[in-house]
Design a protein around this motif. Sequence first.
Motif, PDB file in Angstrom:
ATOM      1  N   GLU A  63       0.832  -1.373  -0.127  1.00  0.00           N
ATOM      2  CA  GLU A  63       0.062   0.172  -0.050  1.00  0.00           C
ATOM      3  C   GLU A  63       1.206   1.257  -0.075  1.00  0.00           C
ATOM      4  O   GLU A  63       0.504   2.440  -0.682  1.00  0.00           O
ATOM      5  N   ALA A  64       1.568   1.193   0.551  1.00  0.00           N
ATOM      6  CA  ALA A  64       3.252   2.465   0.781  1.00  0.00           C
ATOM      7  C   ALA A  64       3.495   2.204  -0.807  1.00  0.00           C
ATOM      8  O   ALA A  64       4.405   3.773  -0.812  1.00  0.00           O
ATOM      9  N   ARG A  65       4.253   1.114  -0.993  1.00  0.00           N
ATOM     10  CA  ARG A  65       4.762   0.923  -2.131  1.00  0.00           C
ATOM     11  C   ARG A  65       3.913   1.989  -3.582  1.00  0.00           C
ATOM     12  O   ARG A  65       4.476   2.751  -4.604  1.00  0.00           O
ATOM     13  N   ALA A  66       2.398   2.513  -2.966  1.00  0.00           N
ATOM     14  CA  ALA A  66       1.079   2.892  -4.148  1.00  0.00           C
ATOM     15  C   ALA A  66       1.921   4.569  -4.176  1.00  0.00           C
ATOM     16  O   ALA A  66       1.333   4.580  -5.550  1.00  0.00           O
ATOM     17  N   GLU A  67       2.511   4.821  -3.671  1.00  0.00           N
ATOM     18  CA  GLU A  67       2.833   6.323  -3.922  1.00  0.00           C
ATOM     19  C   GLU A  67       4.239   6.521  -5.184  1.00  0.00           C
ATOM     20  O   GLU A  67       3.712   7.589  -5.633  1.00  0.00           O
TER      21      GLU A  67
ATOM     22  N   TYR B  71       3.626   5.028  -7.842  1.00  0.00           N
ATOM     23  CA  TYR B  71       3.222   5.133  -9.405  1.00  0.00           C
ATOM     24  C   TYR B  71       1.971   6.095  -9.105  1.00  0.00           C
ATOM     25  O   TYR B  71       1.689   6.859  -8.723  1.00  0.00           O
ATOM     26  N   PRO B  72       2.302   6.598 -10.969  1.00  0.00           N
ATOM     27  CA  PRO B  72       1.064   7.634 -11.460  1.00  0.00           C
ATOM     28  C   PRO B  72      -0.248   7.918 -10.929  1.00  0.00           C
ATOM     29  O   PRO B  72      -0.827   6.242 -10.711  1.00  0.00           O
ATOM     30  N   GLN B  73      -1.230   8.199 -10.173  1.00  0.00           N
ATOM     31  CA  GLN B  73      -2.235   7.903 -10.260  1.00  0.00           C
ATOM     32  C   GLN B  73      -3.580   8.293 -11.283  1.00  0.00           C
ATOM     33  O   GLN B  73      -3.167   9.577 -11.841  1.00  0.00           O
ATOM     34  N   LEU B  74      -3.967   7.745 -11.994  1.00  0.00           N
ATOM     35  CA  LEU B  74      -5.171   7.839 -12.856  1.00  0.00           C
ATOM     36  C   LEU B  74      -5.902   7.751 -12.737  1.00  0.00           C
ATOM     37  O   LEU B  74      -6.928   7.242 -11.635  1.00  0.00           O
ATOM     38  N   SER B  75      -7.396   8.870 -13.201  1.00  0.00           N
ATOM     39  CA  SER B  75      -8.574   8.581 -12.954  1.00  0.00           C
ATOM     40  C   SER B  75      -9.239   9.071 -14.144  1.00  0.00           C
ATOM     41  O   SER B  75      -9.004   9.399 -14.948  1.00  0.00           O
ATOM     42  N   LEU B  76     -10.776   8.606 -13.942  1.00  0.00           N
ATOM     43  CA  LEU B  76     -11.679   9.086 -14.982  1.00  0.00           C
ATOM     44  C   LEU B  76     -12.847   9.522 -14.745  1.00  0.00           C
ATOM     45  O   LEU B  76     -13.408   8.735 -13.445  1.00  0.00           O
ATOM     46  N   ARG B  77     -13.428  10.429 -15.494  1.00  0.00           N
ATOM     47  CA  ARG B  77     -14.592  10.570 -14.891  1.00  0.00           C
ATOM     48  C   ARG B  77     -15.440  10.792 -15.983  1.00  0.00           C
ATOM     49  O   ARG B  77     -15.355  12.173 -16.631  1.00  0.00           O
ATOM     50  N   TYR B  78     -16.534  11.069 -15.973  1.00  0.00           N
ATOM     51  CA  TYR B  78     -17.448  10.793 -16.978  1.00  0.00           C
ATOM     52  C   TYR B  78     -18.708  12.428 -16.459  1.00  0.00           C
ATOM     53  O   TYR B  78     -19.447  12.073 -14.872  1.00  0.00           O
TER      54      TYR B  78
ATOM     55  N   GLN C 233      -1.627  12.141 -12.698  1.00  0.00           N
ATOM     56  CA  GLN C 233      -1.111  12.573 -11.781  1.00  0.00           C
ATOM     57  C   GLN C 233       0.067  11.958 -10.598  1.00  0.00           C
ATOM     58  O   GLN C 233      -0.530  10.883 -10.312  1.00  0.00           O
ATOM     59  N   TYR C 234       1.505  12.666 -11.206  1.00  0.00           N
ATOM     60  CA  TYR C 234       2.840  11.758 -10.239  1.00  0.00           C
ATOM     61  C   TYR C 234       3.489  12.289  -9.292  1.00  0.00           C
ATOM     62  O   TYR C 234       3.708  13.490 -10.674  1.00  0.00           O
ATOM     63  N   THR C 235       4.062  11.863  -9.156  1.00  0.00           N
ATOM     64  CA  THR C 235       4.555  12.838  -7.648  1.00  0.00           C
ATOM     65  C   THR C 235       6.098  12.958  -8.571  1.00  0.00           C
ATOM     66  O   THR C 235       6.858  11.689  -8.010  1.00  0.00           O
ATOM     67  N   LEU C 236       7.052  13.778  -9.012  1.00  0.00           N
ATOM     68  CA  LEU C 236       7.873  13.400  -9.174  1.00  0.00           C
ATOM     69  C   LEU C 236       9.407  13.677  -8.078  1.00  0.00           C
ATOM     70  O   LEU C 236      10.288  13.040  -8.155  1.00  0.00           O
ATOM     71  N   PHE C 237       8.789  14.669  -6.977  1.00  0.00           N
ATOM     72  CA  PHE C 237       9.807  15.191  -6.002  1.00  0.00           C
ATOM     73  C   PHE C 237       9.418  15.473  -4.456  1.00  0.00           C
ATOM     74  O   PHE C 237       8.467  15.345  -4.917  1.00  0.00           O
ATOM     75  N   ASP C 238       9.743  14.378  -3.428  1.00  0.00           N
ATOM     76  CA  ASP C 238       9.226  14.830  -2.413  1.00  0.00           C
ATOM     77  C   ASP C 238       9.895  14.239  -0.880  1.00  0.00           C
ATOM     78  O   ASP C 238       9.450  14.365   0.420  1.00  0.00           O
ATOM     79  N   PHE C 239      11.191  14.910  -1.342  1.00  0.00           N
ATOM     80  CA  PHE C 239      12.320  14.866  -0.606  1.00  0.00           C
ATOM     81  C   PHE C 239      12.037  13.630  -0.089  1.00  0.00           C
ATOM     82  O   PHE C 239      12.440  14.145   1.595  1.00  0.00           O
ATOM     83  N   GLY C 240      12.475  12.658  -0.333  1.00  0.00           N
ATOM     84  CA  GLY C 240      12.265  11.164   0.639  1.00  0.00           C
ATOM     85  C   GLY C 240      11.285  10.418   1.543  1.00  0.00           C
ATOM     86  O   GLY C 240      11.254   9.823   1.841  1.00  0.00           O
ATOM     87  N   ARG C 241       9.986  11.590   0.988  1.00  0.00           N
ATOM     88  CA  ARG C 241       8.824  11.106   1.854  1.00  0.00           C
ATOM     89  C   ARG C 241       8.342   9.983   1.900  1.00  0.00           C
ATOM     90  O   ARG C 241       7.554   9.316   2.581  1.00  0.00           O
ATOM     91  N   ARG C 242       7.945   9.434   0.405  1.00  0.00           N
ATOM     92  CA  ARG C 242       7.377   8.534  -0.255  1.00  0.00           C
ATOM     93  C   ARG C 242       8.418   7.240   0.788  1.00  0.00           C
ATOM     94  O   ARG C 242       7.964   6.258   1.080  1.00  0.00           O
TER      95      ARG C 242
END
Length: 438
Positions: free
Chosen positions: A60-64, A66-73, A111-120
């Motif tokens: 679950e923590a490793r999921a951070e 991966y990019p987050q994808l969403s589909l909305r209608y 959406q994808y986090t490129l850099f977060d100072f090692g929080r992930r």
Amino acid sequence: MFYSMPSRAVIVALWLLCCPALSAAETLTFRDVLAAGLKNAFDRQIGEQNLLAAEAAVDEARAEYYPQLSLRYGQEYVHVYDKYNSVVSVGGTVYSDSASKYKNSFYLSSQYTLFDFGRRKLGVDYAKQQTRIVELQLKQQHLELSRTLLELYTRALKLQKQITVQQQVMQGQKRVFRLAEQLQQAGRYGRQDVGAAALALAEAGVRFEDLQMEYRSTVADLSFYLQQQFNPEGLHFAELLLPEEDSPPPEIPESFPEVLILQQQIEKKRTELAITERTFRPQLTLSSSFGMYGSDDNSYRDSVHELSKRDASISLAITMPLFDGFENRAKKRRLGHELASLKLEKNKKMAELQNEYRKVRMSYQSLQTLAPERRDFDRLVRQQTGDLSRLSQQQMTDQVTLEWQRIEYAQKQLTTDLQWVDYTSAAMLLSLLNEAGS
């Protein structure tokens, strides 16, 4: 119906003489009990499920990463009161249009986090540390369950020996009571002597019933841990065997599960503190989206088929929190105190373990030094018992005195047998501690 003490004693004694001894149809060894307990106990099964949950938390923590994808209608009918208003929304999506009509949107974003100072990375480390804690807790449960099973087995074995001897005592006191009645009829014993014999028989019967009740309760406790049903009257507990190796526990129990659990909790708290310290650092995020839009003035169905408008976007954003009401500052202070508390708990636990293992070792060594004396005492008791049997056959001593001496020697023999059980149990406990600390 109420019976007097002599009558109750006679009834109990006759019942014992008529009933067979405890059946040895099923023999249990400590190895069998330990294996079944470790396999079937609820605590072990709960611990294994907790371990699986902790491993899932790592994923679950490793999921951070991966990019987050969403589909909305989205679909709605928009009525525009101001014809000059050119901005409307469809399902949360804003685009320009100034007419009242049915509107639809189909929106894909990522959406994808490129850099977060090692929080992930710290989040994954935090989850891994929790998994290690659960693994150690499972090992600690293994040790605690082994100790509990050893205590129950030792208690059952000692009660089994006590019941056997108490049965012999009751039979001997039954014979004393009969001899006292015969001697009273011959005029050599008074009423007080017969009453004393009856009282001793009654007390032996009560003691026997108490031992039986405690024995059944102990077997019931074992049944709970082993998840197996046993018949106490048809069960025999084998003698405890000395372990093959005899090595003392480590002087400093740093490798025992309880200490390692606290050490992992300290590391976990440090990780949590590091995550908190990075809360106010900026986060670089890459976002993209693709949208399709359709509308119709009069028909909802036609608006669905008119998804002809398109747009796409890509954005790079830096997000940095500025003020949170001093929540982060208070959290860091709290975590610092919790970290100091865990360090003190670890030192306390190490001191407790050192004291406990020292006492176990001293108890084992004390019993070990008594082993030769026990063997000599056991040999003397058996010799005296044999002499009593020969004297009885030759009719060279008073029969009442002979029965009392038999009872006394049986109780002395029981004392040495119980000491041997304590000795082997202490040796087995040391073996379990050594295994847990290895």
